[in-house]
Structures are given as C-alpha cells and as structure tokens.
Design an enzyme around this catalytic site. Sequence first.
Site, PDB file in Angstrom:
ATOM      1  N   GLY A 291       0.947  -1.442   0.085  1.00  0.00           N
ATOM      2  CA  GLY A 291      -0.064   0.107   0.329  1.00  0.00           C
ATOM      3  C   GLY A 291       1.189   1.724  -0.373  1.00  0.00           C
TER       4      GLY A 291
ATOM      5  N   ARG B 129       1.101  -5.252  -5.286  1.00  0.00           N
ATOM      6  CA  ARG B 129       1.461  -6.009  -3.976  1.00  0.00           C
ATOM      7  C   ARG B 129       2.141  -7.653  -4.910  1.00  0.00           C
ATOM      8  NH1 ARG B 129      -2.695  -3.757  -1.077  1.00  0.00           N
ATOM      9  NH2 ARG B 129      -2.112  -3.348   0.866  1.00  0.00           N
TER      10      ARG B 129
ATOM     11  N   ASP C 167       5.830  -5.224   6.071  1.00  0.00           N
ATOM     12  CA  ASP C 167       5.937  -5.813   6.231  1.00  0.00           C
ATOM     13  C   ASP C 167       6.167  -7.015   5.036  1.00  0.00           C
ATOM     14  OD1 ASP C 167       3.453  -6.405   6.915  1.00  0.00           O
ATOM     15  OD2 ASP C 167       3.611  -8.008   8.847  1.00  0.00           O
TER      16      ASP C 167
ATOM     17  N   THR D 268       4.511   2.561   5.217  1.00  0.00           N
ATOM     18  CA  THR D 268       2.837   2.312   5.646  1.00  0.00           C
ATOM     19  C   THR D 268       2.770   2.974   6.459  1.00  0.00           C
ATOM     20  OG1 THR D 268       1.670   0.321   7.058  1.00  0.00           O
ATOM     21  CG2 THR D 268       3.749   0.881   7.879  1.00  0.00           C
TER      22      THR D 268
ATOM     23  N   ASP E  23      -0.504   2.498   8.364  1.00  0.00           N
ATOM     24  CA  ASP E  23      -0.647   1.425   9.873  1.00  0.00           C
ATOM     25  C   ASP E  23       0.134   1.010  10.606  1.00  0.00           C
ATOM     26  OD1 ASP E  23      -2.839   0.655   8.229  1.00  0.00           O
ATOM     27  OD2 ASP E  23      -2.577  -1.559   7.698  1.00  0.00           O
TER      28      ASP E  23
ATOM     29  N   ASP F 160       2.273  -0.671  12.014  1.00  0.00           N
ATOM     30  CA  ASP F 160       2.449  -1.982  12.595  1.00  0.00           C
ATOM     31  C   ASP F 160       3.629  -2.658  11.879  1.00  0.00           C
ATOM     32  OD1 ASP F 160       2.223  -1.814   9.518  1.00  0.00           O
ATOM     33  OD2 ASP F 160       0.603  -3.773   9.563  1.00  0.00           O
TER      34      ASP F 160
ATOM     35  N   ARG G 132      -5.599  -2.356   8.310  1.00  0.00           N
ATOM     36  CA  ARG G 132      -6.817  -4.860   8.592  1.00  0.00           C
ATOM     37  C   ARG G 132      -5.696  -4.929   9.811  1.00  0.00           C
ATOM     38  NH1 ARG G 132      -6.009  -5.427   2.687  1.00  0.00           N
ATOM     39  NH2 ARG G 132      -3.762  -5.491   3.831  1.00  0.00           N
TER      40      ARG G 132
ATOM     41  N   HIS H 297      -9.743   4.811   2.159  1.00  0.00           N
ATOM     42  CA  HIS H 297      -8.517   5.361   1.353  1.00  0.00           C
ATOM     43  C   HIS H 297      -8.223   6.805   1.544  1.00  0.00           C
ATOM     44  CE1 HIS H 297      -9.310   0.881  -0.328  1.00  0.00           C
ATOM     45  NE2 HIS H 297      -7.978   1.445  -0.695  1.00  0.00           N
TER      46      HIS H 297
HETATM   47  O1  F6P Z   1      -1.511   0.229   3.678  1.00  0.00           O
HETATM   48  C1  F6P Z   1      -1.880  -0.893   4.398  1.00  0.00           C
HETATM   49  C2  F6P Z   1      -3.222  -0.390   4.335  1.00  0.00           C
HETATM   50  O2  F6P Z   1      -4.257   0.518   4.411  1.00  0.00           O
HETATM   51  C3  F6P Z   1      -4.838  -0.902   5.835  1.00  0.00           C
HETATM   52  O3  F6P Z   1      -4.722  -0.333   6.423  1.00  0.00           O
HETATM   53  C4  F6P Z   1      -6.006  -1.237   4.949  1.00  0.00           C
HETATM   54  O4  F6P Z   1      -6.248  -2.158   5.141  1.00  0.00           O
HETATM   55  C5  F6P Z   1      -5.092  -2.414   3.266  1.00  0.00           C
HETATM   56  O5  F6P Z   1      -3.844  -1.058   3.669  1.00  0.00           O
HETATM   57  C6  F6P Z   1      -5.624  -1.603   2.051  1.00  0.00           C
HETATM   58  O6  F6P Z   1      -5.462  -2.194   1.009  1.00  0.00           O
HETATM   59  P1  F6P Z   1      -5.873  -1.935  -0.824  1.00  0.00           P
HETATM   60  O7  F6P Z   1      -5.951  -0.264  -0.718  1.00  0.00           O
HETATM   61  O8  F6P Z   1      -5.199  -3.291  -1.497  1.00  0.00           O
HETATM   62  O9  F6P Z   1      -6.951  -1.791  -0.874  1.00  0.00           O
END
Ligand code: F6P
Length: 328
Positions: free
Chosen positions: A16, A77, A108, A131, A133, A135, A177, A258
């Site tokens: 992300g 990804r 990660d 990130t 997050d 995390d 998430r 987002h």
């Molecule tokens: O980058 C982390 C994150 O924003 C999480 O908090 C979220 O669940 C996920 O990515 C969403 O991913 P995508 O943009 O692939 O839906």
Amino acid sequence: MSASKIKKIAVLTSGGDSPGMNAAIRAVARTGIYHGMEVWGVMRGYSGMIDDDIFKMDSRTVANIIQRGGTILKTARSKEFFEPEGRKKAYANLKKRGIDSLVIIGGDGSFKGAQKFSNEFDIPCIGLPGTIDKDIAGSDFTIGFDTAVNTAVEAIDKIRDTADAHDRLFIVEVMGRDAGYIALHSGIATGAENILIPETKTDIEELVANLTEKERRKKLVNLVVVAEGDEFGGANEIARIIKERLPQADTRVCILGHIQRGGSPTCLDRLIASRMGYHAVECLMTGKTNVMVGVVNNKMHYTPLDKAVKAKQKISEDWFKIVKILAS
Ligand code: F6P
C-alpha cells in the site's frame, strides 16, 4: 557483495502506498548520486523487477516530489515475486544492469519478499518502513502514519460538528487491517468515547453499557472510532448491533477509507522519510545490510529484516486508561 563494491542501487515502493514515499525515494536517489553511485528506479514494486520496468534516475528525476503523496514509482503487491521463478526473473533483470543492491520502501509483506530475495541471491537489501498502519516493530515512526492520522483527525473533527448539531452517535471506521494505531491516535485526538482495535478484544456489552450510561447523563456527542480490522467487524457491523440494542440512538456510520492514504505528507513524514532514505544508502556503504532502517527515541535503529517481518508493535495498556478517563 562487500560494502565497498556497491555501485548501483535500485529503489522501489511496494504494498500500500503511503504519504512520504516520494520523499524517501528522493533521499535514496540524491544520497546515492552524491556518493557517486548509480540509482535505478523500479516501477510497481517487485512486479517491475520481474517485468523489467527499471530506469536510471538522476537528481532531476526526483525534483519537485518531496511534497507529493502517492509514489512516482507506483506500487503493487506482487504474487509472482513470492514464487522462486518470479524472483529468478527479477534477479536476472537487476544483474544485466549490474545493479548490486536494493532499497525497498514498504510494509512487512514487502520485507518478507526482500528477505527471501537476499537469502537466494547476492543482493544486499535495505527496508524502509512505508505504511500508514505503523504496524512494524523497530521504529517509532513509519513513513505515512503521521499524515494518515492527521487526515483522520481532520475528518473526524468535521463529523463531530454534524454529530453535535443533530445529537447523533457516529461510528467512524478508519484504516488498519491488522493494526489499530490510526484508530487509537485519531480517536484520542478527537475525544472519541470508545476506540475499537484489532489488538484488543472488543467487548460489545461493555460498549453498549458505556453508551447507555452516557446517554443517561445526556452526554451528547458520541463518537466511536473503529479500526477496519477490529475482530468484531467494521463500523457497519458495530452500528447494526448498536441500532438493535439502543434503537433510540440516532446512529450513523462514516467509513473514511482510502482518503487516509493520499495527500501531501506532513512535515514529520517528510523528515523521517528523508532521514531514513539517507541512512539506507549509508547502510549499504558501510555494510550494514538486510536491515530495516527505523528511528527509535530519535536515533537511527536497525532491525534485521527477518525480525521486522515477524514483529508487531504492542499497544501499551496506558492508552486505554487514557481513553476511558478522558472520554468520561
Ligand atoms: O496500507 C495499509 C492499508 O491501508 C491497510 O490499512 C488497509 O487495510 C489496506 O492497506 C487496504 O489495501 P488496499 O488498498 O489494497 O485495499
């Protein structure tokens, strides 16, 4: 690959996106070029390495990007990179250009790929935690968290205005998430009554009792902030139960989504991204490889990539006491 031999660095962003990634790319490129190295940009994370979408950067490639959200290198990804065949192709594409080291800006999952890659091939890797997050253990900050949480705070403040005007109960869902840091920080900063996160067990009975008690005391603005990954479910599920149990409450849901990933990075995100990008190149030059560059207690901190992969940050119990007392 010995440190002194490093001449060509490739940089990529993976997973992300997060605000500040561009500032980190700029720092890696300019520090590498300053030290006489070639710096190559890889498009769309590991996918670009496999598809051979790699280009040579110069100082101007990274001009005018420090203030921009997203990532000029785009991101993805890549499932293919987790297969040995994919990694072989990626290596061949680096090898034919003589690229001898890699800087990965991501989370990660991206470090997991880097770890595998550097175990299989003679390519030292450096990870930068990018990130929203937050995390990843081994750093007090991750690139993008500060911007994301400030975006959430700004939005929740606005929700509070309309909640107050209508005496409504709002369940606001923020990103995360697997991690509740955005929820925790934005919830505390906006005076939320309850904060629900994946790291702790959500007791729905306690939540209902708490809201009922506040209603009895005529506490009018009620904000519940929930991380999308809360084990009980997101905001819609929480709201469904509250509507059943407290039908008199005028309940609304807002899912921020987002919007939290975009926008111009804050000063803090630009600073840590610049500092980490600079130190990524320093690491490669001094032979400190296969580490994630972090900042702990305002000092650079290096975590072996395999530890950055596994570890998750623990949320201190103190925070929950603070939420309970301050929202009373
Ligand atoms: O980058 C982390 C994150 O924003 C999480 O908090 C979220 O669940 C996920 O990515 C969403 O991913 P995508 O943009 O692939 O839906």
